[in-house]
Write a protein that holds these residues in place. Structure first.
Motif, PDB file in Angstrom:
ATOM      1  N   ILE A 138       0.839  -1.189   0.000  1.00 28.69           N
ATOM      2  CA  ILE A 138       0.000   0.000   0.000  1.00 28.69           C
ATOM      3  C   ILE A 138       0.880   1.248   0.000  1.00 28.69           C
ATOM      4  CG2 ILE A 138      -1.678   1.334   1.355  1.00 28.69           C
ATOM      5  CD1 ILE A 138      -2.918  -1.309   2.207  1.00 28.69           C
ATOM      6  N   ALA A 139       1.971   1.203   0.747  1.00 28.83           N
ATOM      7  CA  ALA A 139       2.876   2.353   0.775  1.00 28.83           C
ATOM      8  C   ALA A 139       3.380   2.681  -0.630  1.00 28.83           C
ATOM      9  CB  ALA A 139       4.047   2.074   1.713  1.00 28.83           C
ATOM     10  N   ALA A 140       3.730   1.654  -1.388  1.00 26.21           N
ATOM     11  CA  ALA A 140       4.201   1.884  -2.751  1.00 26.21           C
ATOM     12  C   ALA A 140       3.092   2.429  -3.633  1.00 26.21           C
ATOM     13  CB  ALA A 140       4.753   0.582  -3.331  1.00 26.21           C
ATOM     14  N   LEU A 141       1.881   1.917  -3.445  1.00 23.70           N
ATOM     15  CA  LEU A 141       0.748   2.429  -4.218  1.00 23.70           C
ATOM     16  C   LEU A 141       0.513   3.901  -3.912  1.00 23.70           C
ATOM     17  CD1 LEU A 141      -2.582   0.750  -5.046  1.00 23.70           C
ATOM     18  CD2 LEU A 141      -2.651   2.937  -3.861  1.00 23.70           C
ATOM     19  N   LEU A 142       0.561   4.261  -2.631  1.00 21.36           N
ATOM     20  CA  LEU A 142       0.307   5.649  -2.239  1.00 21.36           C
ATOM     21  C   LEU A 142       1.394   6.591  -2.739  1.00 21.36           C
ATOM     22  CD1 LEU A 142      -1.016   5.122   1.403  1.00 21.36           C
ATOM     23  CD2 LEU A 142      -2.349   5.663  -0.646  1.00 21.36           C
ATOM     24  N   ALA A 143       2.548   6.044  -3.051  1.00 25.39           N
ATOM     25  CA  ALA A 143       3.637   6.876  -3.573  1.00 25.39           C
ATOM     26  C   ALA A 143       3.525   7.117  -5.074  1.00 25.39           C
ATOM     27  CB  ALA A 143       4.981   6.221  -3.257  1.00 25.39           C
ATOM     28  N   CYS A 144       2.561   6.444  -5.733  1.00 23.15           N
ATOM     29  CA  CYS A 144       2.412   6.627  -7.171  1.00 23.15           C
ATOM     30  C   CYS A 144       1.957   8.055  -7.474  1.00 23.15           C
ATOM     31  CB  CYS A 144       1.385   5.647  -7.727  1.00 23.15           C
ATOM     32  SG  CYS A 144       1.935   3.943  -7.749  1.00 23.15           S
TER      33      CYS A 144
ATOM     34  N   VAL B 259      -9.919  -1.001   8.259  1.00 27.89           N
ATOM     35  CA  VAL B 259      -9.534   0.059   9.198  1.00 27.89           C
ATOM     36  C   VAL B 259      -8.035   0.330   9.185  1.00 27.89           C
ATOM     37  CG1 VAL B 259      -9.481   0.758  11.627  1.00 27.89           C
ATOM     38  CG2 VAL B 259     -11.572  -0.195  10.639  1.00 27.89           C
ATOM     39  N   PRO B 260      -7.171  -0.691   9.304  1.00 29.68           N
ATOM     40  CA  PRO B 260      -5.735  -0.364   9.233  1.00 29.68           C
ATOM     41  C   PRO B 260      -5.335   0.271   7.909  1.00 29.68           C
ATOM     42  CG  PRO B 260      -6.085  -2.757   9.269  1.00 29.68           C
ATOM     43  CD  PRO B 260      -7.382  -2.114   9.632  1.00 29.68           C
ATOM     44  N   GLN B 261      -5.994  -0.106   6.832  1.00 25.71           N
ATOM     45  CA  GLN B 261      -5.662   0.500   5.542  1.00 25.71           C
ATOM     46  C   GLN B 261      -6.125   1.951   5.476  1.00 25.71           C
ATOM     47  OE1 GLN B 261      -7.434  -2.423   2.931  1.00 25.71           O
ATOM     48  NE2 GLN B 261      -5.632  -3.758   3.003  1.00 25.71           N
ATOM     49  N   ILE B 262      -7.300   2.236   5.990  1.00 26.60           N
ATOM     50  CA  ILE B 262      -7.767   3.625   6.031  1.00 26.60           C
ATOM     51  C   ILE B 262      -6.839   4.467   6.895  1.00 26.60           C
ATOM     52  CG2 ILE B 262      -9.612   5.128   6.900  1.00 26.60           C
ATOM     53  CD1 ILE B 262     -11.605   2.942   6.052  1.00 26.60           C
ATOM     54  N   ARG B 263      -6.391   3.926   8.012  1.00 29.70           N
ATOM     55  CA  ARG B 263      -5.495   4.690   8.899  1.00 29.70           C
ATOM     56  C   ARG B 263      -4.153   4.952   8.211  1.00 29.70           C
ATOM     57  NH1 ARG B 263      -5.903   2.401  14.991  1.00 29.70           N
ATOM     58  NH2 ARG B 263      -4.970   4.441  15.413  1.00 29.70           N
ATOM     59  N   GLU B 264      -3.643   3.975   7.465  1.00 31.58           N
ATOM     60  CA  GLU B 264      -2.391   4.192   6.743  1.00 31.58           C
ATOM     61  C   GLU B 264      -2.560   5.269   5.676  1.00 31.58           C
ATOM     62  OE1 GLU B 264       0.980   1.759   4.091  1.00 31.58           O
ATOM     63  OE2 GLU B 264      -0.674   0.662   5.051  1.00 31.58           O
ATOM     64  N   ILE B 265      -3.671   5.236   4.981  1.00 28.44           N
ATOM     65  CA  ILE B 265      -3.935   6.255   3.965  1.00 28.44           C
ATOM     66  C   ILE B 265      -4.061   7.632   4.608  1.00 28.44           C
ATOM     67  CG2 ILE B 265      -5.611   7.041   2.253  1.00 28.44           C
ATOM     68  CD1 ILE B 265      -6.288   3.973   1.896  1.00 28.44           C
TER      69      ILE B 265
ATOM     70  N   THR C  30      -0.746   9.049   5.397  1.00 29.12           N
ATOM     71  CA  THR C  30       0.221   9.160   4.303  1.00 29.12           C
ATOM     72  C   THR C  30      -0.248  10.077   3.179  1.00 29.12           C
ATOM     73  OG1 THR C  30       0.931   6.886   4.779  1.00 29.12           O
ATOM     74  CG2 THR C  30       1.614   7.838   2.672  1.00 29.12           C
ATOM     75  N   ARG C  31      -1.447   9.789   2.665  1.00 29.03           N
ATOM     76  CA  ARG C  31      -1.922  10.526   1.489  1.00 29.03           C
ATOM     77  C   ARG C  31      -3.450  10.434   1.427  1.00 29.03           C
ATOM     78  NH1 ARG C  31       0.013   9.197  -4.704  1.00 29.03           N
ATOM     79  NH2 ARG C  31      -0.892  11.044  -5.737  1.00 29.03           N
ATOM     80  N   PRO C  32      -4.141  11.300   2.128  1.00 32.07           N
ATOM     81  CA  PRO C  32      -5.602  11.197   2.241  1.00 32.07           C
ATOM     82  C   PRO C  32      -6.358  11.636   0.985  1.00 32.07           C
ATOM     83  CG  PRO C  32      -4.819  13.089   3.469  1.00 32.07           C
ATOM     84  CD  PRO C  32      -3.600  12.373   2.982  1.00 32.07           C
ATOM     85  N   LEU C  33      -6.413  10.743   0.027  1.00 31.36           N
ATOM     86  CA  LEU C  33      -7.181  10.952  -1.199  1.00 31.36           C
ATOM     87  C   LEU C  33      -8.646  10.552  -0.982  1.00 31.36           C
ATOM     88  CD1 LEU C  33      -4.628   9.368  -3.676  1.00 31.36           C
ATOM     89  CD2 LEU C  33      -5.215  11.797  -3.577  1.00 31.36           C
ATOM     90  N   PRO C  34      -9.563  10.961  -1.856  1.00 30.93           N
ATOM     91  CA  PRO C  34     -10.940  10.453  -1.777  1.00 30.93           C
ATOM     92  C   PRO C  34     -10.956   8.927  -1.833  1.00 30.93           C
ATOM     93  CG  PRO C  34     -10.816  12.302  -3.296  1.00 30.93           C
ATOM     94  CD  PRO C  34      -9.397  11.961  -2.935  1.00 30.93           C
ATOM     95  N   ILE C  35     -11.793   8.323  -0.974  1.00 32.41           N
ATOM     96  CA  ILE C  35     -11.849   6.865  -0.850  1.00 32.41           C
ATOM     97  C   ILE C  35     -13.260   6.362  -1.093  1.00 32.41           C
ATOM     98  CG2 ILE C  35     -11.689   4.918   0.754  1.00 32.41           C
ATOM     99  CD1 ILE C  35      -9.509   6.362   2.240  1.00 32.41           C
ATOM    100  N   LEU C  36     -13.371   5.299  -1.885  1.00 33.56           N
ATOM    101  CA  LEU C  36     -14.563   4.455  -1.925  1.00 33.56           C
ATOM    102  C   LEU C  36     -14.161   3.151  -1.263  1.00 33.56           C
ATOM    103  CD1 LEU C  36     -17.477   3.841  -2.942  1.00 33.56           C
ATOM    104  CD2 LEU C  36     -16.445   2.958  -5.028  1.00 33.56           C
TER     105      LEU C  36
ATOM    106  N   ALA D 208     -10.506  14.372   3.173  1.00 26.48           N
ATOM    107  CA  ALA D 208     -11.067  14.100   1.847  1.00 26.48           C
ATOM    108  C   ALA D 208     -12.340  13.265   1.982  1.00 26.48           C
ATOM    109  CB  ALA D 208     -10.038  13.372   0.977  1.00 26.48           C
ATOM    110  N   PRO D 209     -13.158  13.169   0.929  1.00 29.56           N
ATOM    111  CA  PRO D 209     -14.398  12.382   1.003  1.00 29.56           C
ATOM    112  C   PRO D 209     -14.136  10.889   1.215  1.00 29.56           C
ATOM    113  CG  PRO D 209     -14.429  13.873  -0.889  1.00 29.56           C
ATOM    114  CD  PRO D 209     -13.025  13.882  -0.356  1.00 29.56           C
ATOM    115  N   ILE D 210     -14.962  10.265   2.049  1.00 28.22           N
ATOM    116  CA  ILE D 210     -15.009   8.809   2.187  1.00 28.22           C
ATOM    117  C   ILE D 210     -16.427   8.361   1.855  1.00 28.22           C
ATOM    118  CG2 ILE D 210     -14.841   6.828   3.731  1.00 28.22           C
ATOM    119  CD1 ILE D 210     -12.739   8.269   5.321  1.00 28.22           C
ATOM    120  N   TRP D 211     -16.544   7.479   0.888  1.00 26.29           N
ATOM    121  CA  TRP D 211     -17.832   6.920   0.456  1.00 26.29           C
ATOM    122  C   TRP D 211     -17.804   5.437   0.778  1.00 26.29           C
ATOM    123  CZ3 TRP D 211     -21.245   9.252  -3.679  1.00 26.29           C
ATOM    124  CH2 TRP D 211     -22.314   8.419  -4.015  1.00 26.29           C
ATOM    125  N   VAL D 212     -18.794   4.959   1.549  1.00 31.26           N
ATOM    126  CA  VAL D 212     -18.874   3.548   1.895  1.00 31.26           C
ATOM    127  C   VAL D 212     -19.761   2.841   0.871  1.00 31.26           C
ATOM    128  CG1 VAL D 212     -19.503   1.855   3.651  1.00 31.26           C
ATOM    129  CG2 VAL D 212     -18.558   4.080   4.334  1.00 31.26           C
TER     130      VAL D 212
END
Length: 370
Positions: free
Chosen positions: A58-64, A80-86, A89-95, A117-121
């Motif tokens: 995920i760290a490598a993906l967020l560095a793209c 949850v751990p993935q949302i916290r890492e994002i 690191t790089r809070p982009l809009p999330i679905l 940023a927006p979070i859509w569930v």
């Protein structure tokens, strides 16, 4: 306005691949980077989006560079751990796919999350055309809903990578994993929040003889749940996951002083037996008390959308709206708070079924003592 939206994808299993197929139908959507640790799922995803980069973490993906939005379709317990890492690191809009969390302790974590940023569930069931039609009309047609019933008679849980969906510890339990959709629909249709939940459920038919690393599967396959809402309406869920012979998979009925309205939704077309001919078409039925007589309307779904996934075209409609949010042209329709309520209702239902006692929720959705 963004002409092109570059997505980073976290998780490309069965549901992740459905998202890929639907993103291919969204104007301007481009899958730029994917993190998927399973080799077989990576290969399937690569066949769908051959130009995407596959990242080792995920760290490598967020560095793209150049990403505009993220999609999380990983196993439930990783959200949850993935949302916290994002977030760190790089809070982009999330679905993010449902359920947004599984561990009861994470309700407090997400309730206080400061995410800029927006979070859509992802609650796809809201966007199934027959369900959307019922949501739009139900309150007016019925004269104010007093009773709401949701029935799902369907196939057992499918096989997932690592068999994670065979265990309550990784799914949150069936009433969270599967039924958060329906608890979300209850809140949307009734335009209200629950105050008390009663339930009975168990594992009676499916997966009873299955063992994984020596551990027996403990995932439930049927349940009844009754929910009292703050303004007096009542709702009921009937789930059976050994009833795939049914013509319709979901049946939703709302009743008020003036009329009853219901929708009938078939299951995935790929499971419909060929010898029975064409799959059934979704229906919306309004049955007024006076003058008596049901009015049936068929609600067909675009065949292209049906071919792109198992959710009656809803994944496409959801992505279309989320893309507008990323472009700054729309608003989040299914926010983090909606996702939290849906899971809390599922956890309360699991607790009620296990203890035999009703479970109450407060105005913030926190589970209280029976």
């Amino acid at each position: 306005m963004l002409d092109k939206i570059r997505y980073g994808i976290i998780g490309c299993g069965m549901m992740g691949q459905e998202h890929l197929r639907n993103l291919a139908l969204i104007d301007g959507a481009e899958v730029a980077a994917i993190f998927e640790p399973d080799a077989a799922m990576r290969a399937r995803a690569a066949a769908l989006v051959p130009d995407a980069q596959f990242m080792p973490s995920i760290a490598a993906l967020l560095a793209c560079p150049g990403l505009d939005a993220l999609l999380i379709a990983s196993p439930n317990y990783l959200h949850v751990p993935q949302i916290r890492e994002i977030a760190a690191t790089r809070p982009l809009p999330i679905l993010v796919e449902k359920p947004v969390f599984t561990d009861p302790a994470d309700f407090a974590v997400l309730s206080t999350l400061d995410y800029p940023a927006p979070i859509w569930v992802a609650m796809e069931y809201r966007y199934m055309p027959p369900v959307a039609a019922l949501i739009e009309q139900a309150q007016a047609v019925t004269g104010g809903i007093k009773m709401l019933t949701i029935r799902e008679h369907r196939f057992p849980f499918l096989e997932k990578v690592g068999d994670w969906n065979r265990f309550n510890s990784k799914t949150g339990g069936t009433l969270v994993e599967k039924c958060c959709h329906f608890f979300d629909l209850m809140r949307v249709i009734l335009q209200d929040n629950p105050v008390r939940i009663m339930a009975s459920g168990g594992q009676d038919v499916n997966h009873r003889d299955e063992r994984y690393d020596g551990q027996p599967s403990d995932i439930w396959d049927n349940a009844y749940v009754i929910v009292d809402f703050a303004r007096g309406a009542r709702a009921m869920l009937e789930l059976c996951m050994f009833a795939e012979g049914a013509r319709y998979q979901e049946e939703i009925t709302a009743v008020g002083p003036d009329a009853r309205i219901e929708c009938l939704v078939p299951g995935p077309g790929r499971f419909w037996p060929e010898h029975l001919g064409a799959p059934p078409v979704p229906q919306l039925i309004v049955s007024p008390r006076s003058p008596k007589g049901p009015h049936l309307i068929e609600v067909p779904v675009d065949p292209t959308l049906l071919a792109a996934g198992d959710h009656n075209g809803s994944t496409f409609y959801q992505h279309d709206r989320f893309a507008n949010v990323v472009r700054g042209q729309g608003h989040v329709e299914v926010g983090l708070n909606d996702g939290l309520w849906a899971v809390q209702m599922g956890l309360a239902a699991q607790q009620a079924a296990q203890t035999g006692q009703a479970v109450r929720l407060d105005e913030q959705g926190r589970i209280m003592s029976a």
